[in-house]
Scaffold this active site. Sequence first.
Site, PDB file in Angstrom:
ATOM      1  N   ASP A 155       2.849   4.207   7.922  1.00 11.65           N
ATOM      2  CA  ASP A 155       2.187   3.914   8.870  1.00 11.65           C
ATOM      3  C   ASP A 155       3.045   3.464  10.248  1.00 11.65           C
ATOM      4  OD1 ASP A 155      -0.822   3.247   9.808  1.00 11.65           O
ATOM      5  OD2 ASP A 155       0.177   1.493  10.094  1.00 11.65           O
ATOM      6  N   HIS A 173      -4.740   7.716   3.231  1.00 13.35           N
ATOM      7  CA  HIS A 173      -3.686   7.008   4.258  1.00 13.35           C
ATOM      8  C   HIS A 173      -2.605   6.341   3.376  1.00 13.35           C
ATOM      9  CE1 HIS A 173      -1.688   5.513   7.757  1.00 13.35           C
ATOM     10  NE2 HIS A 173      -2.271   4.434   7.533  1.00 13.35           N
TER      11      HIS A 173
END
Length: 331
Positions: free
Chosen positions: A102, A303
């Site tokens: 991320d 994610h």
Amino acid sequence: MSADFQHRYAYTNGIRMHYVEHGEGPLVLLCHGWPESWYAWRHQIEALAAAGYRVVAPDQRGYGDTEAPLDTAAYDILHLTGDLVGLVNALGVRQATIVGHDWGSIVAAHAALLRPDLFRALALCSVPYLPRSRVRPAVHFASNTQEHHFYQEYFQTPGRVERELEEDVRRALLGVYYTAGGESRRHPEHARIGFMAFPKNARFVDSLAYPDTLPPWLSDADLDVFAAQFRKSGFRGTVDWYRNLDRNWALTPFLDGARIQQPTLFVAGEQDGVIRMTAKAYDALETNVPRLSRKVLLPEAGHWIQQERPADVNALLVDFLRSEAVQREFG
């Protein structure tokens, strides 16, 4: 999680940084994203140490037990990369592999671009290398948020999203983790919910989905750890990273057209909304990262790839670290 993890501190780039260390061997630096901490790498720390590596996972600037400066400008990309350079130097190491997830991927990519002598190999999780765009982020926000909020645009207003998240830290984190995870993308109703874009009359926390039961990769104990960390640190410093998007663009004109030259691994989940959001950069990875070793999308994963699919990610990382391309970089 191993009781042998060592919690330590280093002074780097003007702040006191907390990090977890485990194992001996070549250094692998693990950089978390938002809203995470060193604990997001709990599965990788042990696996990489067992494979013969010295693994260091810091709480980055503004997170956990690392200091959180009050000045928003203290969270720009040069400060964030400088923190990691100073940490590696404080560890007494001259070369390392850097791994990011991320926001950690964005910082890791910049660290690789700016200090290729220090960071000799790179692994990116979820967020591909994002070359500097021709226009500043604020231009994209203005053109793409006429009808809906975009979460990064929503985060620009100081104090707004922090107040929402801190009303109930544990519940907010659960909502973020679940909404961006693979399980919600396969849910018949929750798949329509997302925080990347949400109505103008809604709050960020109102755009989150909440599960009836925790996803299998996130236990009550795990969620308690994350919640305790954010109750201590708050969210201000962590959201200030987003408030430097325009500043980062203004600070880095010298990176126009820059390509990453180190051996690089990319891994993400097929259900990760970031892949759709960064489709152009994802498709151009082979061009912008000429020594891309592998580009892997894990089926049904979302994610939080290193937490959702730890065994797969661990195997990919170990294979990459042992590859001939990486071994040549470290002599």
